[in-house]
Every structure is written in structure tokens, then in C-alpha cells.
Design a protein around this motif. Structure first.
Motif, PDB file in Angstrom:
ATOM      1  N   VAL A   6       0.862  -1.185   0.000  1.00 31.02           N
ATOM      2  CA  VAL A   6       0.000   0.000   0.000  1.00 31.02           C
ATOM      3  C   VAL A   6       0.897   1.233   0.000  1.00 31.02           C
ATOM      4  O   VAL A   6       1.800   1.351   0.826  1.00 31.02           O
ATOM      5  N   LEU A   7       0.653   2.141  -0.935  1.00 34.30           N
ATOM      6  CA  LEU A   7       1.411   3.388  -0.998  1.00 34.30           C
ATOM      7  C   LEU A   7       0.573   4.508  -0.391  1.00 34.30           C
ATOM      8  O   LEU A   7      -0.577   4.695  -0.765  1.00 34.30           O
ATOM      9  N   THR A   8       1.158   5.248   0.527  1.00 39.42           N
ATOM     10  CA  THR A   8       0.461   6.405   1.077  1.00 39.42           C
ATOM     11  C   THR A   8       0.531   7.547   0.063  1.00 39.42           C
ATOM     12  O   THR A   8       1.300   7.512  -0.891  1.00 39.42           O
ATOM     13  N   ARG A   9      -0.277   8.547   0.311  1.00 34.63           N
ATOM     14  CA  ARG A   9      -0.285   9.712  -0.579  1.00 34.63           C
ATOM     15  C   ARG A   9       1.098  10.370  -0.620  1.00 34.63           C
ATOM     16  O   ARG A   9       1.568  10.786  -1.674  1.00 34.63           O
ATOM     17  N   HIS A  10       1.736  10.434   0.537  1.00 35.18           N
ATOM     18  CA  HIS A  10       3.069  11.037   0.600  1.00 35.18           C
ATOM     19  C   HIS A  10       4.072  10.255  -0.255  1.00 35.18           C
ATOM     20  O   HIS A  10       4.891  10.841  -0.956  1.00 35.18           O
ATOM     21  N   ALA A  11       3.994   8.941  -0.214  1.00 32.16           N
ATOM     22  CA  ALA A  11       4.903   8.105  -1.010  1.00 32.16           C
ATOM     23  C   ALA A  11       4.677   8.343  -2.507  1.00 32.16           C
ATOM     24  O   ALA A  11       5.635   8.425  -3.279  1.00 32.16           O
ATOM     25  N   ILE A  12       3.440   8.476  -2.916  1.00 34.14           N
ATOM     26  CA  ILE A  12       3.133   8.733  -4.327  1.00 34.14           C
ATOM     27  C   ILE A  12       3.657  10.105  -4.746  1.00 34.14           C
ATOM     28  O   ILE A  12       4.233  10.259  -5.823  1.00 34.14           O
ATOM     29  N   GLU A  13       3.497  11.103  -3.868  1.00 34.72           N
ATOM     30  CA  GLU A  13       4.024  12.433  -4.169  1.00 34.72           C
ATOM     31  C   GLU A  13       5.547  12.387  -4.333  1.00 34.72           C
ATOM     32  O   GLU A  13       6.109  13.031  -5.217  1.00 34.72           O
ATOM     33  N   ARG A  14       6.215  11.638  -3.485  1.00 27.37           N
ATOM     34  CA  ARG A  14       7.676  11.502  -3.585  1.00 27.37           C
ATOM     35  C   ARG A  14       8.077  10.797  -4.882  1.00 27.37           C
ATOM     36  O   ARG A  14       9.093  11.125  -5.482  1.00 27.37           O
ATOM     37  N   LEU A  15       7.282   9.816  -5.316  1.00 28.48           N
ATOM     38  CA  LEU A  15       7.561   9.152  -6.588  1.00 28.48           C
ATOM     39  C   LEU A  15       7.452  10.134  -7.751  1.00 28.48           C
ATOM     40  O   LEU A  15       8.276  10.114  -8.662  1.00 28.48           O
ATOM     41  N   PHE A  16       6.426  10.988  -7.723  1.00 28.98           N
ATOM     42  CA  PHE A  16       6.300  12.007  -8.763  1.00 28.98           C
ATOM     43  C   PHE A  16       7.540  12.901  -8.796  1.00 28.98           C
ATOM     44  O   PHE A  16       8.029  13.255  -9.865  1.00 28.98           O
ATOM     45  N   GLU A  63       1.324  -4.036   8.644  1.00 35.12           N
ATOM     46  CA  GLU A  63       0.071  -4.169   9.379  1.00 35.12           C
ATOM     47  C   GLU A  63      -0.838  -5.153   8.645  1.00 35.12           C
ATOM     48  O   GLU A  63      -1.184  -4.933   7.494  1.00 35.12           O
ATOM     49  N   ASN A  64      -1.212  -6.229   9.312  1.00 37.86           N
ATOM     50  CA  ASN A  64      -2.153  -7.223   8.767  1.00 37.86           C
ATOM     51  C   ASN A  64      -1.756  -7.699   7.369  1.00 37.86           C
ATOM     52  O   ASN A  64      -2.539  -7.628   6.431  1.00 37.86           O
ATOM     53  N   ASP A  65      -0.554  -8.198   7.215  1.00 41.06           N
ATOM     54  CA  ASP A  65      -0.033  -8.695   5.935  1.00 41.06           C
ATOM     55  C   ASP A  65      -0.034  -7.629   4.848  1.00 41.06           C
ATOM     56  O   ASP A  65      -0.140  -7.930   3.670  1.00 41.06           O
ATOM     57  N   ARG A  66       0.054  -6.368   5.238  1.00 38.02           N
ATOM     58  CA  ARG A  66       0.156  -5.251   4.286  1.00 38.02           C
ATOM     59  C   ARG A  66       1.422  -4.479   4.581  1.00 38.02           C
ATOM     60  O   ARG A  66       1.666  -4.080   5.719  1.00 38.02           O
ATOM     61  N   LEU A  67       2.212  -4.276   3.548  1.00 39.91           N
ATOM     62  CA  LEU A  67       3.398  -3.447   3.655  1.00 39.91           C
ATOM     63  C   LEU A  67       2.978  -2.040   3.264  1.00 39.91           C
ATOM     64  O   LEU A  67       2.671  -1.780   2.098  1.00 39.91           O
ATOM     65  N   ILE A  68       2.932  -1.147   4.229  1.00 41.25           N
ATOM     66  CA  ILE A  68       2.498   0.221   3.983  1.00 41.25           C
ATOM     67  C   ILE A  68       3.732   1.091   3.787  1.00 41.25           C
ATOM     68  O   ILE A  68       4.514   1.281   4.716  1.00 41.25           O
ATOM     69  N   VAL A  69       3.908   1.580   2.567  1.00 39.62           N
ATOM     70  CA  VAL A  69       5.054   2.431   2.221  1.00 39.62           C
ATOM     71  C   VAL A  69       4.671   3.861   2.565  1.00 39.62           C
ATOM     72  O   VAL A  69       3.798   4.448   1.935  1.00 39.62           O
ATOM     73  N   LYS A  70       5.342   4.420   3.590  1.00 43.14           N
ATOM     74  CA  LYS A  70       5.017   5.765   4.056  1.00 43.14           C
ATOM     75  C   LYS A  70       5.709   6.840   3.199  1.00 43.14           C
ATOM     76  O   LYS A  70       5.106   7.849   2.886  1.00 43.14           O
ATOM     77  N   THR A  71       6.978   6.614   2.905  1.00 39.58           N
ATOM     78  CA  THR A  71       7.712   7.586   2.099  1.00 39.58           C
ATOM     79  C   THR A  71       8.837   6.886   1.364  1.00 39.58           C
ATOM     80  O   THR A  71       9.216   5.765   1.683  1.00 39.58           O
ATOM     81  N   ILE A  72       9.348   7.582   0.368  1.00 42.08           N
ATOM     82  CA  ILE A  72      10.435   7.066  -0.462  1.00 42.08           C
ATOM     83  C   ILE A  72      11.524   8.112  -0.502  1.00 42.08           C
ATOM     84  O   ILE A  72      11.267   9.276  -0.790  1.00 42.08           O
ATOM     85  N   MET A  73      12.730   7.702  -0.165  1.00 39.05           N
ATOM     86  CA  MET A  73      13.865   8.632  -0.200  1.00 39.05           C
ATOM     87  C   MET A  73      14.841   8.192  -1.253  1.00 39.05           C
ATOM     88  O   MET A  73      14.924   7.054  -1.604  1.00 39.05           O
TER      89      MET A  73
END
Length: 73
Positions: A6-16, A63-73
Motif C-alpha cells: 500500500v502506498l500512502t499519498r506522501h509516497a506517491i508524491e515523492r515518486l512524482f 500491518e495485517n499482511d500489508r506493507l504500507i510504504v510511508k515515504t520514499i527517499m
């Protein structure tokens, strides 16, 4: 074992930001994240998980078999 990423909104913004000079293509992003997760060094401290390569670092939690990506550096 199947893990949902799961990608958070912040992680997607960092990818952009990271793909700003290139065309943002979903296939390229998926391939990049897949390679980082497969090839990266996994560091865990408490609930936080960092997946580190020479070019990317994923800051995540599990969390519950989900890898939650908070941010990307």
C-alpha cells in the motif's frame, strides 16, 4: 506468503518528484518498487521497516499482511 503493498499519498508524491525528469509510467513505478523490495536490504526497528538500495530507501510499516510504504527517499 502474499503481501499487499500500500502506498500512502506522501509516497506517491515523492515518486512524482523522483520521476520528474522522466515520463511517469505506472509500469515503471511498479517495476522499480518490486526491484527495491526484492533486492533491498531490510532494516527493522520496532514497527518501522526500511528497505534500502543504493538509489532508493522505502520507509514502511507492516500491518495485517500489508506493507504500507510511508515515504520514499
Amino acid at each position: 506468503m502474499l503481501v499487499v503493498i500500500v502506498l500512502t499519498r506522501h509516497a506517491i508524491e515523492r515518486l512524482f518528484e523522483r520521476f520528474q525528469d522522466k515520463k511517469f509510467d505506472v509500469k515503471v513505478v511498479i517495476n522499480t518498487l518490486e526491484n527495491v523490495i526484492k533486492e533491498g536490504l531490510i532494516l527493522k526497528k520496532g514497527k518501522d521497516i526500511w528497505i534500502v538500495t543504493a538509489r532508493y530507501t522505502l520507509c514502511c510499516t507492516m500491518e495485517n499482511d500489508r506493507l504500507i510504504v510511508k515515504t520514499i527517499m
